[in-house]
Design a protein around this motif. Structure first.
Motif, short mmCIF file in Angstrom:
data_model
loop_
_atom_site.label_atom_id
_atom_site.label_comp_id
_atom_site.label_asym_id
_atom_site.label_seq_id
_atom_site.Cartn_x
_atom_site.Cartn_y
_atom_site.Cartn_z
N GLY A 1 -2.60 8.39 9.43
CA GLY A 1 -3.18 7.59 8.64
C GLY A 1 -1.89 6.02 7.90
N HIS A 2 -1.03 5.51 8.27
CA HIS A 2 -0.23 5.06 7.93
C HIS A 2 -0.71 3.92 8.99
CE1 HIS A 2 3.45 7.25 6.47
NE2 HIS A 2 3.61 6.42 6.19
N ILE A 3 -0.38 3.92 10.16
CA ILE A 3 -1.31 3.42 10.57
C ILE A 3 -2.98 2.22 10.68
CG2 ILE A 3 -2.60 2.19 13.08
CD1 ILE A 3 -0.55 4.11 14.44
N ALA A 4 -3.84 3.62 9.85
CA ALA A 4 -5.66 2.87 9.02
C ALA A 4 -4.05 2.19 7.59
CB ALA A 4 -6.00 4.31 8.65
N GLY B 1 -6.38 -0.19 3.85
CA GLY B 1 -5.74 0.27 2.90
C GLY B 1 -5.75 -0.46 1.91
N GLN B 2 -6.40 -0.86 0.84
CA GLN B 2 -6.21 -1.96 0.21
C GLN B 2 -5.19 -2.00 -0.26
OE1 GLN B 2 -9.63 -3.38 -0.71
NE2 GLN B 2 -10.36 -2.51 1.01
N LEU B 3 -4.99 -3.07 -1.20
CA LEU B 3 -3.38 -3.40 -1.34
C LEU B 3 -3.68 -3.15 -2.85
CD1 LEU B 3 -2.97 -7.87 -0.65
CD2 LEU B 3 -2.45 -5.42 0.56
N GLY B 4 -2.40 -2.33 -3.50
CA GLY B 4 -2.18 -1.92 -4.53
C GLY B 4 -3.42 -0.51 -4.68
N GLY B 5 -3.54 0.29 -3.72
CA GLY B 5 -4.20 1.51 -3.49
C GLY B 5 -2.85 2.31 -2.54
N ARG B 6 -3.33 3.94 -3.40
CA ARG B 6 -2.43 4.29 -3.51
C ARG B 6 -3.15 6.16 -2.18
NH1 ARG B 6 -0.91 6.49 -9.31
NH2 ARG B 6 1.63 7.46 -7.90
N TYR B 7 -2.43 6.57 -1.45
CA TYR B 7 -3.22 7.54 -0.64
C TYR B 7 -2.53 8.42 -0.01
CZ TYR B 7 -6.34 3.24 0.68
OH TYR B 7 -7.25 1.73 0.10
N LEU B 8 -3.18 10.18 -0.83
CA LEU B 8 -2.18 11.02 0.19
C LEU B 8 -2.77 10.65 0.99
CD1 LEU B 8 -3.33 12.72 -3.32
CD2 LEU B 8 -0.91 12.74 -2.51
N LEU B 9 -2.11 11.90 1.59
CA LEU B 9 -1.77 11.73 3.26
C LEU B 9 -1.82 13.40 4.02
CD1 LEU B 9 -0.74 8.63 5.57
CD2 LEU B 9 -2.94 8.93 4.67
N THR B 10 -2.32 14.21 3.06
CA THR B 10 -1.52 15.32 2.93
C THR B 10 -2.22 16.13 3.83
OG1 THR B 10 -3.52 15.22 0.92
CG2 THR B 10 -1.25 15.64 0.81
N LYS C 1 -9.61 9.90 3.27
CA LYS C 1 -10.94 10.65 4.39
C LYS C 1 -11.60 8.94 4.34
CE LYS C 1 -9.94 15.23 4.59
NZ LYS C 1 -10.76 16.64 4.12
N ILE C 2 -12.13 9.35 3.25
CA ILE C 2 -13.18 7.96 2.40
C ILE C 2 -12.82 7.00 3.32
CG2 ILE C 2 -14.54 6.92 1.11
CD1 ILE C 2 -14.39 9.52 -0.65
N GLU C 3 -11.96 6.22 2.78
CA GLU C 3 -11.02 4.58 2.78
C GLU C 3 -10.59 4.24 4.11
OE1 GLU C 3 -9.67 3.32 -0.85
OE2 GLU C 3 -10.80 4.35 -2.16
N LEU C 4 -9.37 4.97 4.65
CA LEU C 4 -9.40 6.15 5.89
C LEU C 4 -9.31 6.11 6.73
CD1 LEU C 4 -5.47 5.70 4.05
CD2 LEU C 4 -6.88 3.32 4.06
N GLY C 5 -10.22 6.77 6.87
CA GLY C 5 -10.70 7.39 7.89
C GLY C 5 -9.79 8.59 8.36
N VAL D 1 0.86 -0.96 0.20
CA VAL D 1 0.05 -0.19 -0.09
C VAL D 1 0.97 1.02 -0.35
CG1 VAL D 1 -1.76 1.34 1.13
CG2 VAL D 1 -1.73 -0.81 1.13
N MET D 2 0.87 2.44 -1.10
CA MET D 2 1.40 3.47 -1.06
C MET D 2 1.00 4.65 -0.24
SD MET D 2 2.54 2.28 -4.93
CE MET D 2 0.54 0.84 -4.40
#
Length: 337
Positions: A217-220, A225-234, A305-309, A164-165
């Motif tokens: 955000g990392h712990i979430a 997190g979906q495998l292969g998913g990308r999440y901006l923690l901005t 926000k939506i997928e990880l809270g 997960v990125m």
């Protein structure tokens, strides 16, 4: 759960280790024998694995028996006299880690800490995870290395590796004063009179995120997190000018009255680089820093926000915590009006 954290003695990695321990995880930290371990030992009982991300065999030993890997290790500098270090650590280190994870075959999830730089500048718009770096120019060698590492991570995901990125923005807040904690350094310069004005015209928007929000955000990402998913923690998109204005309100001091043009900052940066080559001390400001400030790096974290809270605090909330912390350490001084 047994968790490995690379970059555990860094700004983000150290706070991540402490949070994982508080959540009841068994944490193994990859550290060098020369690393300062005082900060990570404050968080609780932690297992140490001595090694380096550039040393593949040490990574195999460190990964063995771990279910989750947080790969936060990176060289985070706008400029280095030897730019090859960006690629040996940021790209080669990730390549070694992925190879070790494949070999040990016990890893259920890898959380890779990428960077907003891997997605490229956002001049004129706010970007999300779908943005692809145009590769027409690079402001820093760090940016180029993080893009190459991101390609490596995406390829690993396509090959079925459970990765997960996550893409933090400009991280700020209390904690270790590394080069990555640039907001702290700018405030120190501002309140100690060495940075008497705004930098540029205030068009240099970046996405600022509090270190503890990024940790969560990392712990979430580990939990949801979906495998292969990308999440901006901005977080909030703002300029350095806006940061200084908020700081003035919080401290009850006056805002700067002048704007220092970017060309003057660049000249100072070149002189700082020359001084660095003589003394060996890395500069706070270098020409690549100015190249970054000439562009916008504004991002949306709606997906996280939506997928990880993920729930980033406002810049004002974060600075209201950070500025008194800097003052308590004697790093900044101010007298309220």
């Amino acid at each position: 759960m047994k968790v490995l954290v690379t970059g555990a003695t860094g700004y983000l990695g150290g706070r991540l280790c402490a949070a994982l321990l508080r959540d009841g995880h068994s944490v193994r930290a990859l550290v060098r024998r020369t690393s300062d371990l005082s900060e990570i030992r404050r968080g609780g009982v932690i297992e140490l694995a001595y090694g380096d991300v550039t040393d593949y065999h040490s990574l195999v030993d460190a990964v063995s028996g771990c279910s989750v890997i947080f790969h936060t290790a990176a060289v985070v500098e706008p400029w280095l006299p030897d730019s090859s270090k960006f690629f040996s650590v940021n790209v080669g280190g990730l390549e070694n880690l992925l190879r070790a994870a494949r070999e040990t075959n016990t890893v259920e999830k890898i959380i890779y800490t990428s960077s907003f730089f891997a997605l490229g500048p956002t001049d004129g718009h706010v970007a999300d995870e779908s943005q692809v770096h145009h590769q027409r120019f690079f402001c820093t060698e760090y940016e180029k290395s993080k893009l190459e590492a991101d390609k490596l991570a995406l390829r690993a995901a396509s090959e079925g590796l459970p990765i997960v990125m996550v893409y933090p923005g400009v991280i700020y807040g209390p904690g270790k004063l590394t080069a990555g904690n640039i907001v702290a350094h700018l405030l120190i310069e501002r309140f100690n009179g060495r940075l008497p004005g705004y930098i540029g015209k205030g068009s240099d928007k970046c996405s600022y995120c509090h270190v503890d929000d990024v940790v969560q955000g990392h712990i979430a990402a580990m939990d949801k997190g979906q495998l292969g998913g990308r999440y901006l923690l901005t977080g909030e998109n703002a300029s350095v000018m806006h940061i200084f204005d908020i700081a003035a309100i919080i401290t009850g001091t006056g805002s700067p009255r002048v704007h220092i043009p970017l060309w003057a900052i660049e000249v100072y940066g070149w002189l700082s680089v020359l001084f660095s080559r003589i003394t060996g001390r890395l500069p706070l400001i270098s020409p690549p820093t100015v190249y970054v400030l000439r562009h916008q790096w504004a991002y949306s974290c709606e997906k996280a926000k939506i997928e990880l809270g993920y729930s980033p605090r406002s810049l004002k909330e974060g600075l209201e915590e950070m500025i008194p912390w800097l003052k308590s350490l004697g790093l900044i001084k101010y007298r309220e009006n």
